[in-house]
Design a protein around this motif. Structure first.
Motif, PDB file in Angstrom:
ATOM      1  N   GLN A   1       2.587 -10.216  -4.404  1.00 30.21           N
ATOM      2  CA  GLN A   1       3.223  -9.844  -3.142  1.00 30.21           C
ATOM      3  C   GLN A   1       4.658 -10.345  -3.086  1.00 30.21           C
ATOM      4  O   GLN A   1       5.549  -9.660  -2.582  1.00 30.21           O
ATOM      5  CB  GLN A   1       2.413 -10.410  -1.982  1.00 30.21           C
TER       6      GLN A   1
ATOM      7  N   TYR B   1       6.667 -10.916  -5.650  1.00 26.91           N
ATOM      8  CA  TYR B   1       7.498 -10.128  -6.559  1.00 26.91           C
ATOM      9  C   TYR B   1       7.828  -8.769  -5.950  1.00 26.91           C
ATOM     10  O   TYR B   1       8.985  -8.346  -5.927  1.00 26.91           O
ATOM     11  CB  TYR B   1       6.784  -9.948  -7.891  1.00 26.91           C
ATOM     12  N   THR B   2       6.808  -8.081  -5.437  1.00 34.23           N
ATOM     13  CA  THR B   2       7.072  -6.727  -4.945  1.00 34.23           C
ATOM     14  C   THR B   2       7.901  -6.742  -3.665  1.00 34.23           C
ATOM     15  O   THR B   2       8.763  -5.893  -3.477  1.00 34.23           O
ATOM     16  CB  THR B   2       5.758  -5.986  -4.686  1.00 34.23           C
ATOM     17  N   SER B   3       7.649  -7.722  -2.776  1.00 34.79           N
ATOM     18  CA  SER B   3       8.318  -7.675  -1.474  1.00 34.79           C
ATOM     19  C   SER B   3       9.684  -8.345  -1.493  1.00 34.79           C
ATOM     20  O   SER B   3      10.514  -8.055  -0.635  1.00 34.79           O
ATOM     21  CB  SER B   3       7.468  -8.364  -0.409  1.00 34.79           C
TER      22      SER B   3
ATOM     23  N   ALA C   1      11.265  -6.851  -6.312  1.00 36.70           N
ATOM     24  CA  ALA C   1      11.279  -5.483  -6.821  1.00 36.70           C
ATOM     25  C   ALA C   1      11.606  -4.453  -5.753  1.00 36.70           C
ATOM     26  O   ALA C   1      12.285  -3.465  -6.023  1.00 36.70           O
ATOM     27  CB  ALA C   1       9.926  -5.158  -7.446  1.00 36.70           C
ATOM     28  N   TYR C   2      11.111  -4.638  -4.533  1.00 39.95           N
ATOM     29  CA  TYR C   2      11.269  -3.587  -3.524  1.00 39.95           C
ATOM     30  C   TYR C   2      11.476  -4.234  -2.162  1.00 39.95           C
ATOM     31  O   TYR C   2      10.632  -4.119  -1.268  1.00 39.95           O
ATOM     32  CB  TYR C   2      10.005  -2.710  -3.520  1.00 39.95           C
TER      33      TYR C   2
ATOM     34  N   LEU D   1      12.375  -4.786   1.508  1.00 43.78           N
ATOM     35  CA  LEU D   1      12.592  -3.940   2.680  1.00 43.78           C
ATOM     36  C   LEU D   1      12.944  -4.837   3.851  1.00 43.78           C
ATOM     37  O   LEU D   1      12.160  -5.707   4.208  1.00 43.78           O
ATOM     38  CB  LEU D   1      11.314  -3.177   3.037  1.00 43.78           C
TER      39      LEU D   1
ATOM     40  N   GLY E   1       9.253   3.129  -8.955  1.00 45.10           N
ATOM     41  CA  GLY E   1       9.646   1.789  -8.524  1.00 45.10           C
ATOM     42  C   GLY E   1       9.121   1.461  -7.141  1.00 45.10           C
ATOM     43  O   GLY E   1       9.640   0.605  -6.456  1.00 45.10           O
TER      44      GLY E   1
ATOM     45  N   TRP F   1       6.191   0.191  -4.363  1.00 43.54           N
ATOM     46  CA  TRP F   1       5.046  -0.710  -4.261  1.00 43.54           C
ATOM     47  C   TRP F   1       4.412  -0.538  -2.894  1.00 43.54           C
ATOM     48  O   TRP F   1       5.095  -0.116  -1.963  1.00 43.54           O
ATOM     49  CB  TRP F   1       5.492  -2.163  -4.441  1.00 43.54           C
TER      50      TRP F   1
ATOM     51  N   PHE G   1       2.797  -4.775   1.515  1.00 46.18           N
ATOM     52  CA  PHE G   1       1.769  -5.814   1.632  1.00 46.18           C
ATOM     53  C   PHE G   1       1.751  -6.482   3.001  1.00 46.18           C
ATOM     54  O   PHE G   1       0.917  -7.342   3.243  1.00 46.18           O
ATOM     55  CB  PHE G   1       1.957  -6.863   0.541  1.00 46.18           C
ATOM     56  N   ARG G   2       2.687  -6.130   3.870  1.00 46.72           N
ATOM     57  CA  ARG G   2       2.626  -6.697   5.217  1.00 46.72           C
ATOM     58  C   ARG G   2       1.751  -5.843   6.117  1.00 46.72           C
ATOM     59  O   ARG G   2       1.539  -6.178   7.277  1.00 46.72           O
ATOM     60  CB  ARG G   2       4.025  -6.798   5.808  1.00 46.72           C
TER      61      ARG G   2
END
Lengths: 191, 462
Positions: free
Chosen positions: A81, A83-85, A88-89, A91, B156, B158, B161-162
Motif C-alpha cells: 500500500q 509503494y502504490t499510494s 508509484a501512483y 493521488l 501503471g 493500482w 487502497f484507501r
C-alpha cells in the motif's frame, strides 16, 4: 551365530494396544527403560503422549513459523500500500497525507492473518515430512486400525538400544495385543 | 419427531453430546459409511436435485447478465446497489457461523462444537464462494474483474487502497483462503481414516493422495495440535474483521442510514445470527437423511438456538441504536430516513423484518421450542429471510431516498434478480450435497477424542 547373519533391514518393532490408557503407560515405561527413538500411532491426539515420548523436550517450530508468517504478511501488506499510494501512483485527494496509515490497517491485518495461516499449514506439513505416500510403518499388519480404534507404539531401529529380540521381548512385557517387526520395504527412509 | 423425555424442561442438560454405546470403531464406521458405501439415500437425490434445478436457474441468469449487462436487474440511479450487494452481505454473513464454531468455540473448549464443526466449515466455504461471485457479477464488465487486484500492469494503475471496496477484496480473499486451510487441516486425519477403510482401489488412491501419508504419528499430532490451536487463534479476529470490513463499505460513506459507528458490531452479530440459522436449517434435514442422530443430538440444537437467541438480541439492540442515533443526532436526513423506513414505500419490508428478526427470535427463550426440531427449522428459515430483508432495508431504502429528492427512485427486483437470489442457493446446495457424499461431514477423529474424554470423565470424576 545369529549376530553374524545378515541383518534384516528393519524400521522398528511395533506393539499394538487396544486402549489409549494402555499405550500411555507403555510409552512412559519404554521411555523410562531408556528408549529414545520412539513413535506412537493413534486414531486421535492422546493427551499426554507427547510428554510420555519426550517430544515436548524437542523444539516445536510451528508457533515461530506462524509468527514469522504474520510479520511477513503484515509488512508485505503495508509495503504494497505504501509503494502504490506514495511512490508509484500518488493521488492528492483534499491534501490528505499520501501515507494514510489508518486506512492501510485493514489490508495490513488481513495480510498478516493470511500469511500466518499459510506459513503455519505449510510448516506443519514440512515438519511432519508430508506428503509422504509411502512409509515403512504401513507394512505393519492391521495398521489400518491406527486410523480407527487401535494404538501403536513403535521403537525405531535407529535407537541405540535397539535389538530386535530384546526390544521385542520388552514390548511384549507391556501386555500389548500384538507385537510385530516392521520391515523397511524397498524404499529406505532414515530420519 | 422423536423427542422422548427431552421435552420435559430441566432435563436437557442430561442429553449427551454423543449417544451412548459407541466405540472408536463404530464412530469411524458410521461416519465414513456415508461416504464410502455405494448406495445413496433418496433424500440426497432430492436435496441435490433441488440444488441442481436452482443452479441451472443461476447459470441462465448469469448467462443473460453477461449477454445484456446489469440493466436486466432492477437497479437504477440512485439505487446502484441492488440484489447483488444484498446477496454478497447475506452470504458472507451465513459463512460466519462456521468459523465461529470451528475457531471461537474451539478456543473456549466447547465440546459441543465437535459434531457440527466440519459441516459448518464446509457451509462457510460454500457460502463464501457464493458471496465472492456477487461483487464480480455486479461489475458492469465482470471479465475484467482482475483489475481490482493489485498487479503490475502497463497502465501503471493500482487499486485505491484507501477505499473500503479495495479492503473487501483482501478481506474476502484472506477469509476464503484461511477457511479452506483450516478446513483442510481438520480433514487430513479423517482422509487417512477413509484411505484405510476404503476397499475400492480408486477410492484408496483418491483419499490416500489427499491424506498425503498421514499416519497419526505422535510427532504428527504434536505439530498438528499446536497448528490447529494457532489457526483457531488467528481465525477468531479474522472472522470478526471480515464482516466489519464489509460494514465499512457503508459506514465510511456519508449516506443517511449508513454512516453509523454501530455498523461493525451490528453486522458481525447479524452474521453469526444468520449463520447459525443456516446451520440449523441444513443440519436438521441432513441429520435425518444420513441418520446422524447419534452424533448431532438435541443438545446441539439447544445450544445453537441459544447462540441464535443471544446474537438475535444483539441485532435487535442494533436496530434500537440506529433509531436512537437518528433521533439523537437531530440530523434531518437521518430523521427522514427513520420516518421513511417506518412509513415510506418500503415499510412492509421493515415490519416483516421486525417480525422475522425481533419477534420470532423471542420464541427461543423456551427450552421446549429450542428442542422441537420442526419449530426450530421453521424459525431458522424465518430468520434467514429476516436477515435478507435487513440487508435489503439497509441498502435499498437508504439509496432510494438520498439527499436530493429530485433523484428519488424506487427499486423493484426483476425476474433476473430473483434468478440470482434463488440460483445462488442452488449453487450452495449443489456444493454442499457433493461435499456430504465425498468427505466426512462430521470430524471422525474429534468425535473419537470426545468419546475418549467422556469415558475418562466417567472413570475419573475429578
Amino acid at each position: 551365530m545369529n549376530e553374524r547373519a545378515p541383518k534384516r533391514n528393519l524400521f522398528g518393532v511395533i506393539a499394538r494396544f487396544e486402549e489409549a490408557g494402555d499405550l500411555l503407560v507403555a510409552a512412559k515405561r519404554a521411555y523410562a527403560a531408556g528408549y529414545r527413538q520412539l513413535d506412537a500411532y493413534t486414531p486421535f491426539p492422546v493427551h499426554g503422549l507427547s510428554e510420555a515420548l519426550g517430544l515436548d523436550k524437542q523444539p516445536n517450530f510451528v508457533p515461530y513459523l506462524v509468527l514469522l508468517g504474520a510479520i511477513f504478511g503484515g509488512l508485505a501488506g503495508y509495503m504494497l500500500q505504501y509503494y502504490t499510494s506514495v511512490i508509484a501512483y500518488p493521488l492528492n485527494i483534499g491534501s490528505r497525507p499520501l501515507n494514510s496509515w489508518p486506512a492501510f490497517m485493514v489490508i495490513t491485518f488481513e495480510g498478516a492473518v493470511l500469511m500466518a495461516a499459510v506459513a503455519g499449514v505449510l510448516g506443519m506439513l514440512f515438519l511432519n515430512k508430508l506428503p509422504m505416500p509411502y512409509h515403512p510403518v504401513f507394512n505393519t499388519p492391521n495398521f489400518n486400525r491406527a486410523s480407527r480404534d487401535a494404538f501403536f507404539l513403535c521403537v525405531l531401529a535407529t535407537d541405540p538400544r535397539f535389538d530386535e529380540q530384546e526390544t521385542g521381548a520388552f514390548l511384549k512385557s507391556l501386555h500389548p495385543s500384538a507385537v510385530h517387526a516392521v520391515e523397511q520395504g524397498d524404499t529406505e527412509i532414515y530420519d | 419427531m422423536a423427542l422422548g423425555h427431552a421435552e420435559k424442561p430441566g432435563q436437557i442438560q442430561e442429553i449427551p453430546l454423543l449417544q451412548p454405546g459407541h466405540s472408536y470403531g463404530t464412530i469411524t464406521d458410521k461416519i465414513s459409511e456415508v461416504v464410502l458405501r455405494l448406495r445413496t439415500p433418496l433424500g440426497w437425490f432430492i436435496g441435490f436435485g433441488v440444488g441442481a434445478v436452482l443452479f441451472t436457474v443461476f447459470l441462465v441468469s448469469v448467462g443473460v447478465l453477461f449477454a445484456y449487462g446489469v440493466g436486466i436487474w432492477g437497479i437504477n440511479i440512485p439505487v446502484g446497489w441492488g440484489t447483488a450487494i444484498v446477496m454478497l452481505i447475506w452470504w458472507i454473513g451465513i459463512g460466519h457461523a462456521g468459523t465461529l464454531i470451528s475457531a471461537i468455540l474451539f478456543l473456549f473448549r466447547q465440546q459441543w462444537r465437535t459434531s457440527i464443526n466440519r459441516f459448518a466449515e464446509a457451509m462457510t466455504l460454500f457460502a463464501v464462494s457464493c458471496a465472492g461471485l456477487f461483487p464480480i457479477l455486479h461489475l458492469g464488465r465482470p471479465w475484467v474483474m482482475y483489475w481490482i487486484m493489485p498487479y503490475p500492469n502497463t497502465f501503471g494503475l493500482w487499486p485505491q487502497f484507501r477505499s473500503p471496496l479495495s479492503w473487501d477484496v483482501f478481506a474476502i480473499t484472506a477469509y476464503a483462503t484461511t477457511s479452506v486451510l483450516f478446513w483442510f487441516v481438520g480433514l487430513i486425519p479423517d482422509l487417512a481414516a477413509l484411505r484405510d477403510k476404503a476397499t475400492f482401489k480408486p477410492l484408496q488412491y483418491f483419499y490416500g493422495m489427499l491424506a498425503m501419508g498421514w499416519r497419526g504419528s505422535a510427532r504428527h499430532w504434536h505439530h498438528y495440535n499446536s497448528l490447529y490451536l494457532l489457526l483457531a487463534a488467528i481465525a477468531t479476529p479474522l472472522v470478526v474483521s471480515v464482516h466489519t470490513v464489509i460494514s465499512f463499505d457503508f459506514a465510511i460513506s456519508v449516506m443517511p442510514g449508513w454512516h453509523t459507528t454501530v455498523f461493525p458490531p451490528y453486522f458481525v452479530a447479524g452474521a453469526i445470527f444468520s449463520g447459525f440459522a443456516m446451520v440449523i436449517t441444513l443440519t436438521i434435514p441432513i441429520r435425518k437423511i444420513f441418520k446422524m442422530e447419534d452424533f448431532i443430538t438435541l443438545r446441539h440444537f439447544d445450544l445453537m438456538a441459544k447462540v441464535m437467541l443471544a446474537t438475535g438480541l444483539l441485532v435487535v439492540y442494533g436496530y434500537l441504536t440506529e433509531a436512537f442515533t437518528a433521533w439523537y443526532s437531530g440530523n434531518q436526513y437521518e430523521l427522514y430516513l427513520l420516518k421513511n423506513r417506518l412509513l415510506g414505500p418500503y415499510a412492509p419490508v421493515v415490519y416483516a423484518l421486525i417480525f422475522c428478526n425481533a419477534v420470532t427470535v423471542q420464541l427461543l427463550w423456551f427450552k421446549k421450542i429450542r428442542t422441537n426440531l420442526v419449530l426450530l427449522f421453521i424459525i431458522s428459515i424465518i430468520i434467514n429471510i429476516g436477515m435478507y430483508l435487513e440487508r435489503f432495508m439497509i441498502i435499498v431504502i437508504s439509496l432510494s431516498r438520498e439527499y436530493l429528492p429530485s433523484s428519488w427512485t424506487l427499486f423493484t427486483p426483476t425476474q433476473w434478480d430473483w434468478g440470482i437470489i434463488f440460483g445462488s442457493l442452488g449453487l450452495f446446495l449443489v456444493l454442499l450435497f457433493l461435499f456430504v457424499r465425498t468427505l466426512p461431514m462430521i470430524s471422525i477423529f474429534e468425535v473419537r477424542e470426545l468419546l475418549h474424554q467422556t469415558q475418562e470423565g466417567e472413570t475419573h470424576p475429578a
